[in-house]
Design an enzyme around this catalytic site. Structure first.
Site, PDB file in Angstrom:
ATOM      1  N   ASP A 185       0.904  -1.150   0.000  1.00 22.08           N
ATOM      2  CA  ASP A 185       0.000   0.000   0.000  1.00 22.08           C
ATOM      3  C   ASP A 185       0.941   1.197   0.000  1.00 22.08           C
ATOM      4  O   ASP A 185       1.543   1.513   1.035  1.00 22.08           O
ATOM      5  CB  ASP A 185      -0.880  -0.023   1.257  1.00 22.08           C
ATOM      6  CG  ASP A 185      -1.813   1.176   1.326  1.00 22.08           C
ATOM      7  OD1 ASP A 185      -1.577   2.154   0.589  1.00 22.08           O
ATOM      8  OD2 ASP A 185      -2.758   1.143   2.138  1.00 22.08           O
ATOM      9  N   HIS A 186       1.095   1.836  -1.151  1.00 21.64           N
ATOM     10  CA  HIS A 186       2.155   2.831  -1.263  1.00 21.64           C
ATOM     11  C   HIS A 186       1.983   3.989  -0.289  1.00 21.64           C
ATOM     12  O   HIS A 186       2.928   4.678   0.050  1.00 21.64           O
ATOM     13  CB  HIS A 186       2.289   3.340  -2.708  1.00 21.64           C
ATOM     14  CG  HIS A 186       1.197   4.265  -3.125  1.00 21.64           C
ATOM     15  ND1 HIS A 186       0.016   3.808  -3.661  1.00 21.64           N
ATOM     16  CD2 HIS A 186       1.087   5.606  -3.063  1.00 21.64           C
ATOM     17  CE1 HIS A 186      -0.765   4.846  -3.918  1.00 21.64           C
ATOM     18  NE2 HIS A 186      -0.144   5.952  -3.573  1.00 21.64           N
ATOM     19  N   HIS A 230      -5.960   2.351   2.112  1.00 22.57           N
ATOM     20  CA  HIS A 230      -5.155   3.492   2.570  1.00 22.57           C
ATOM     21  C   HIS A 230      -5.686   4.092   3.875  1.00 22.57           C
ATOM     22  O   HIS A 230      -4.957   4.272   4.841  1.00 22.57           O
ATOM     23  CB  HIS A 230      -5.184   4.639   1.544  1.00 22.57           C
ATOM     24  CG  HIS A 230      -4.624   4.296   0.213  1.00 22.57           C
ATOM     25  ND1 HIS A 230      -3.592   3.407   0.043  1.00 22.57           N
ATOM     26  CD2 HIS A 230      -4.926   4.739  -1.026  1.00 22.57           C
ATOM     27  CE1 HIS A 230      -3.301   3.334  -1.237  1.00 22.57           C
ATOM     28  NE2 HIS A 230      -4.105   4.123  -1.910  1.00 22.57           N
TER      29      HIS A 230
END
Lengths: 346, 524
Positions: B212-213, B275
């Site tokens: 999950d960047h 996120h």
């Protein structure tokens, strides 16, 4: 980022009351018309001593850049005769919606004695915050101003590849480390070597090559100025527990002599090539002719490997200064490297 | 037969711990040699983010000395043409500018390509042959990192093909194998569980890195530093002092040509489920006993386990959704969602979602956590705002009317930093008080620009550090949290879409959700 600068001038350098009052006025004036309330929190006193007119603008520009990032009271002790009296500046800069106020006092100290400089500096410094001294003067411990200022500092930053250089500078720094064990000393000349230290270490990350590290038979370093070669040699020697054989040779733990050849070539403050020999094997890191930011890594001899390229990752001087400021503790690796070099120089 | 999922190396790096020259050196260099395989190598993510990230890791001297890169995709192309494409990608998208010799040539010599379908086991056998060849030629020691940057529908297929071609960890005689899986991990709770079952047949959980960047962003990592490296926040980080928490992930962009994907997803699944809920976990979790990946992930899991499920009959009261219509972004007209390419003109997919969650534990009982995310909003703006309760007693008379609740804001993007809102006296004879903001900004505070999240995360996976990746139990909890909302929303199709203008603060129903609680959203 935009800045609102307010300045004032005081003629008498010993009128600290007037200087501090002007500082207060400048700080308040610089915050006027800001939409945000100004928060001024100094994290350090940043003392900068400069006595070389040719070097002055280079030093002051970098000092200002560091002070802009780290809210501080920057006190410039200018011994170049470029200014007389005291210039006081406060600047409010806005970044990301926040307002930070930087304070700066430039004092012309060319005509006043060391005791007055030290006293003035103490009165202008903010109590209870660390004091960082960046000394760019031509003498170190031989200067009573340096000794006096250094004793009041938490961190002292010098560059033995700058105005002070040569064997005597390194000897004095070794003396400093011994005499003031509680003050963190940083030398830009040593800090600049970090990428080269990584390059050399890289050769021996491979366990198959590591045994050669303990049976080195020769060390050759080519650089534009002495301090770099000496420091790299001192670093290797101290890491590998070598003893000093004489000025140009170490002795390893088995008693074998390791000649240490220093070749002067290339730009000041730059290393050009490091070569370590272990019998028939040679481990060489050489600046690329194609790109000065790339190093060619070669291993020749019985354990030969294909040529590799690595980014040098030179660190800009301002970042090095910043790093020295952030690191408030003694660097054990630097200290032992320095003491090894001092012993080597005799 | 050795099975090695790759434990994290020591701080010095296991392979270098005996190198006396490493002592005291400040290096991020990855110790273990390894090959990295990018599945979906012809895709946009590989070009824009992944290959530039790899090249920047090389420039930063972070990549191990011995490494290899292989692209795998359906398109047929040679090693040379793949290298050319990657050079163009670096020249175009890399933060370090154009790739230059001699470093580029050195880097490119380690890059290769294998073409094939994701269900073509023969192609995977060719991949295995190339990996073995790399091990011999580049000294990559059998270590393999697989990066699935493909559409989620083929994740399970790729994992099956890896196993069928003998590329799974269980078939390895030496080295480790790890797999990075892009989001979304599943499209709902059931499909996520099914995917986990397939992945788990081949890869042990410790070898799975769900990326999950957002979690690789510097300010997200700073949440833990702020909470657990300072003494002044933790004592008031609880229901006694916190009034509410608002977590916002607002974008100005629309669906950016991904209308087809977004139609199946929507804001709830695309942003909130991963996120935003991950941010909630970082804010709400208890202090971990160490920075060890599992200790941190244990605490995140516990926080997510305490999320109170939204019951079907509460969905209308605790959530709001929206879809943007035409409007203005930065003064320029933009189309509404239903006018975007590959979007149904009568689409009921939400482009804005907000949810009011509660965390049922001693620390957070009855403190609302308001989560929102949307596209085509007024500004690109992500933050976590912790609003504290009001003072218990006002001693300043009229001036006291201006006293605001203190707020701590962790800014994630585009600004990165922390700000604290507190009350101060306005200088003068009278006691006038107003709120002031004290800001810390990463860019000016430390004078460094944060590296893109993908660089950090790929390097962490190569190191075997899973701290910033999401563990399955947390993914499952996050799906459980949003599933009742998804179900209710799919049953009750919204009839008032589009219900907010592009470039606005979002739908009125979202405002109403907070107004009902006597609060309001922070402005985007």
């Amino acid at each position: 980022m935009d800045a609102n600068v307010t300045a004032g001038h005081i003629d008498a350098v010993d009128d600290t009351k007037a200087i501090l009052e002007q500082l207060q006025r400048s700080r308040l004036a610089s915050a006027v018309d800001r939409t945000h309330a100004a928060a001024s929190a100094a994290t350090m006193n940043f003392l900068v001593f400069v006595d070389d007119p040719n070097h002055r603008s280079w030093v002051l520009e970098r000092a200002a850049r560091v002070a802009a990032k780290h809210p501080s009271r920057l006190i410039v002790l200018d011994s170049t005769s470029s200014i007389s009296g005291v210039d006081v500046t406060a600047s409010a800069s806005t970044s990301g919606g926040a307002v930070a106020i930087s304070e700066r006092v430039d004092v012309g100290v060319a005509t006043i004695g060391h005791a007055a400089i030290i006293s003035l500096t103490q009165e202008l410094s903010i109590p209870e915050v660390p004091t960082v001294l960046w000394w760019t003067g031509g003498r170190l411990l031989q200067s009573r101003t340096f000794s006096g200022l250094a004793q009041g500092a938490t961190t002292v930053l010098v560059d033995s590849s700058g105005k002070v250089r040569g064997d005597e500078a390194i000897r004095e720094l070794g003396e400093f480390v011994t005499r003031f064990p509680k003050i963190a000393l940083a030398d830009l000349a040593f800090m600049r070597l970090a990428p080269w230290q990584n390059m050399i270490a890289q050769f021996f990350d491979d366990p198959a090559l590591r045994e050669d590290l303990f049976s080195l038979t020769g060390l050759e370093i080519t650089s534009g100025s002495d301090a770099e070669a000496l420091y790299l040699g001192g670093w290797l020697g101290s890491r590998l527990s070598w003893e000093i054989a004489h000025r140009d040779a170490f002795r390893d733990r088995s008693g074998h002599t390791i000649p240490f050849e220093r070749v002067a070539e290339g730009d000041q403050r730059r290393v050009r090539r490091v070569c370590l020999r272990a019998g028939e094997s040679a481990y060489c890191a050489t600046l690329s002719d194609d790109d000065p930011n790339v190093v060619e890594l070669s291993v020749t001899g019985p354990k030969a490997q294909p040529m590799r390229y690595a980014p040098l990752g030179n660190i800009e001087n301002t970042s090095l200064i910043e790093r020295a400021i952030v690191e408030t503790t003694r660097d054990r690796i630097f200290d032992t490297s320095l003491l090894t070099v001092r012993e080597l120089l005799g | 037969m050795a099975i090695n999922v790759g434990n994290p190396p020591t701080a010095d790096g296991a392979a270098t711990s005996a190198n006396p020259l490493r002592a005291g050196l400040d290096t991020n260099r990855i110790a273990d040699p390894c090959n990295i395989v990018f599945f979906g190598a012809s895709g946009d993510l590989t070009k824009r983010m992944l290959i530039p990230a790899m090249y920047n890791l090389r420039l930063g001297d972070v990549l191990p000395t011995n490494f290899g890169i292989l692209g795998f995709s359906r398109s047929k192309k040679s090693d040379e043409s793949f290298r050319d494409e990657m050079k163009e990608a670096i020249d175009t998208y890399s933060r370090s500018g154009e790739a230059r010799d001699p470093l580029w040539s050195d880097f490119a010599s380690k890059v290769g390509y294998v073409s094939g379908s994701f269900d073509d086991v023969d192609a995977f056998r060719q991949l295995k042959a190339r990996l073995d060849e790399n091990d011999r030629e580049f000294g990559t020691a059998g270590n393999r990192l697989y990066y699935l940057s493909t559409p989620p529908g083929v994740f399970a297929t790729i994992v099956e093909s890896l196993a069928a071609a003998g590329l799974g960890p269980k078939d390895q005689e030496r080295g480790w194998s790890r797999i990075i899986i892009e989001k979304p991990f599943g499209t709902d709770l059931d499909s996520a569980r099914a995917l986990q079952t397939e992945v788990n047949k081949v890869f042990d959980e410790k070898a799975v890195y769900r990326i999950d960047h957002y979690l690789g962003k510097e300010p997200v990592q700073d949440i833990m530093a702020l909470r657990f490296a300072n003494v002044m926040f933790e004592p008031i980080w609880n229901r006694r002092y916190v009034d509410c928490v608002q977590i916002t992930a607002a974008e100005t962009v629309g669906v950016e040509g991904r209308g087809g994907y977004y139609e199946q997803s929507g804001a709830l699944k695309d942003m909130i489920q991963n996120h935003v809920i991950n941010l909630l976990a970082l804010v709400a979790m208890e202090p971990p006993i160490s920075p060890n990946a599992d200790h941190i992930r244990d605490e995140k899991f516990k926080a997510l386990s305490a999320l109170r499920p939204v019951k079907p009959d509460e969905v209308a009261r605790l959530t709001a959704r929206g879809q943007y219509g035409p409007g203005l972004i930065a003064g320029k007209p933009v189309a509404g969602y239903r006018e975007e390419a590959s979007v149904d003109p009568n689409s009921t997919t939400e482009t804005y979602a907000c949810v009011k969650f509660f965390i049922d534990n001693w620390r957070w009982a009855d403190v609302p956590f308001y989560l929102r995310s949307g596209k085509r909003l007024a500004h690109k703006h992500s933050e976590i705002a912790v609003t504290f309760r009001g003072i218990p007693h006002r001693i300043f008379g009229e001036a006291g009317d201006q006293i605001e609740n203190n707020t701590l804001v962790m800014k994630i993007q585009p600004e990165e930093g922390v700000s604290i809102r507190f009350n101060a006296k306005i200088p003068g004879q009278k006691m006038h008080i107003r709120g002031v903001t004290m800001d810390f900004n990463y860019g000016t505070g430390f004078g460094v620009v944060s590296a893109p999240a993908y660089e950090r995360l790929i390097a962490d996976a190569m190191r075997g550090d899973a701290t910033l990746f999401t563990r399955w139990d947390a993914v499952e909890r996050a799906w459980e949290a949003v599933t009742p909302i998804m179900q209710r929303w799919s049953e009750a199709r919204s009839v008032d879409f589009p219900n907010y203008l592009a470039g606005s603060q979002g739908p009125q129903s979202a405002d109403a959700l907070l107004v009902a609680d006597g609060r309001e959203w922070r402005r985007i």
